[in-house]
Design a protein around this motif. Structure first.
Motif, PDB file in Angstrom:
ATOM      1  N   PHE A 174       2.419   2.127   4.898  1.00 13.79           N
ATOM      2  CA  PHE A 174       2.613   0.857   5.598  1.00 13.79           C
ATOM      3  C   PHE A 174       3.755   1.002   6.597  1.00 13.79           C
ATOM      4  CE2 PHE A 174       5.390   0.762   1.933  1.00 13.79           C
ATOM      5  CZ  PHE A 174       6.546   0.123   2.340  1.00 13.79           C
ATOM      6  N   ASN A 230       0.842  -1.192   0.000  1.00 11.09           N
ATOM      7  CA  ASN A 230       0.000   0.000   0.000  1.00 11.09           C
ATOM      8  C   ASN A 230       0.879   1.244   0.000  1.00 11.09           C
ATOM      9  OD1 ASN A 230      -2.398  -1.516   0.154  1.00 11.09           O
ATOM     10  ND2 ASN A 230      -2.231  -1.646   2.385  1.00 11.09           N
ATOM     11  N   ASP A 231       0.276   2.393  -0.264  1.00  9.36           N
ATOM     12  CA  ASP A 231       1.029   3.652  -0.191  1.00  9.36           C
ATOM     13  C   ASP A 231       1.561   3.876   1.215  1.00  9.36           C
ATOM     14  OD1 ASP A 231       0.549   4.167  -2.853  1.00  9.36           O
ATOM     15  OD2 ASP A 231      -1.165   5.462  -2.489  1.00  9.36           O
TER      16      ASP A 231
END
Length: 225
Positions: A183, A180-181
């Motif tokens: 994390f 994900n963008d």
């Protein structure tokens, strides 16, 4: 040598004693904690430091500008919260070398960074600290060859090794992973240490994480003068 300092944390647990400041700007007897980290890197020969910043980053940028004692400072600014992993991934895009040192912006570990090296297919090596009677940190266990064999959750340990927040890693460490963008780098490590062929090396140097008020005050006493 080149380093990334992770300076994007909100410092929630320090709010009672460090108000309205990014955690790396916490006052240590008249100087920001981040200055101590930069002095540590400068003395070890670093030429460029990338600051991964977020919360009130302007206070850091205004104080240090683009140079510290001959070290070039580059700012990797999060436009939205990215977590330690997303912030590191963005900061790595500014790196000019294939291997980069990474340090947490809220802890100090007095070691010789040149003792860390990457060999073979290992993507990362962690600097570990041996501690006694702790429960605030998770334990890291190694094989005889120095590879990480497990990360244990936070629980009381009589004696063991902890992740001290200093790494040497390959710039392409995140390639091949679907992420994900935003994390957590720590979660990424714990989930993928085998694929990364992650190693660890234990040191005995002074260590302090200033993330809680008690240790913050103790660090100030240790560095007084």
């Amino acid at each position: 040598m080149e380093a990334i300092l992770l300076c994007g944390g909100l410092g929630t647990r320090l709010k009672s004693v460090v108000k309205d400041l990014p955690k790396p700007m916490a006052n240590i007897n008249g100087k920001p904690f981040l200055q101590i980290l930069l002095e540590f890197l400068q003395k070890q020969g670093f030429k460029q430091v990338i600051l991964a910043v977020a919360y009130k980053f302007e206070l850091i940028q205004d104080f240090f500008a683009n140079d510290f004692k001959g070290m070039k400072l580059i700012y990797s600014i999060e436009k939205s919260p990215l977590g330690t992993g997303g912030g590191l991934r963005q900061a790595l895009s500014y790196a000019s070398q294939k291997e980069v040192f990474v340090l947490n912006g809220d802890s100090f570990f007095d070691i010789n960074l040149k003792a860390l090296s990457l060999e073979g297919q290992s993507k990362i090596i962690l600097a570990l600290k041996r501690m006694k009677e702790f429960d605030r940190y998770g334990e890291v266990r190694l094989t005889e060859a120095g590879f990480i064999s497990s990360f244990r959750e936070k629980e009381f340990v009589n004696e063991g090794l902890i992740n001290a927040g200093i790494y040497l890693l390959k710039k392409d460490i995140f390639e091949g992973f679907i992420l994900n963008d935003s994390f957590s780098f720590e979660d990424f490590l714990q989930a993928n240490f085998k694929a990364l062929k992650a190693k660890g090396l234990a040191f005995e140097g002074y260590f302090k994480d200033i993330g809680v008020p008690e240790d913050y005050e103790e660090f100030k006493r240790d560095f007084k003068g």
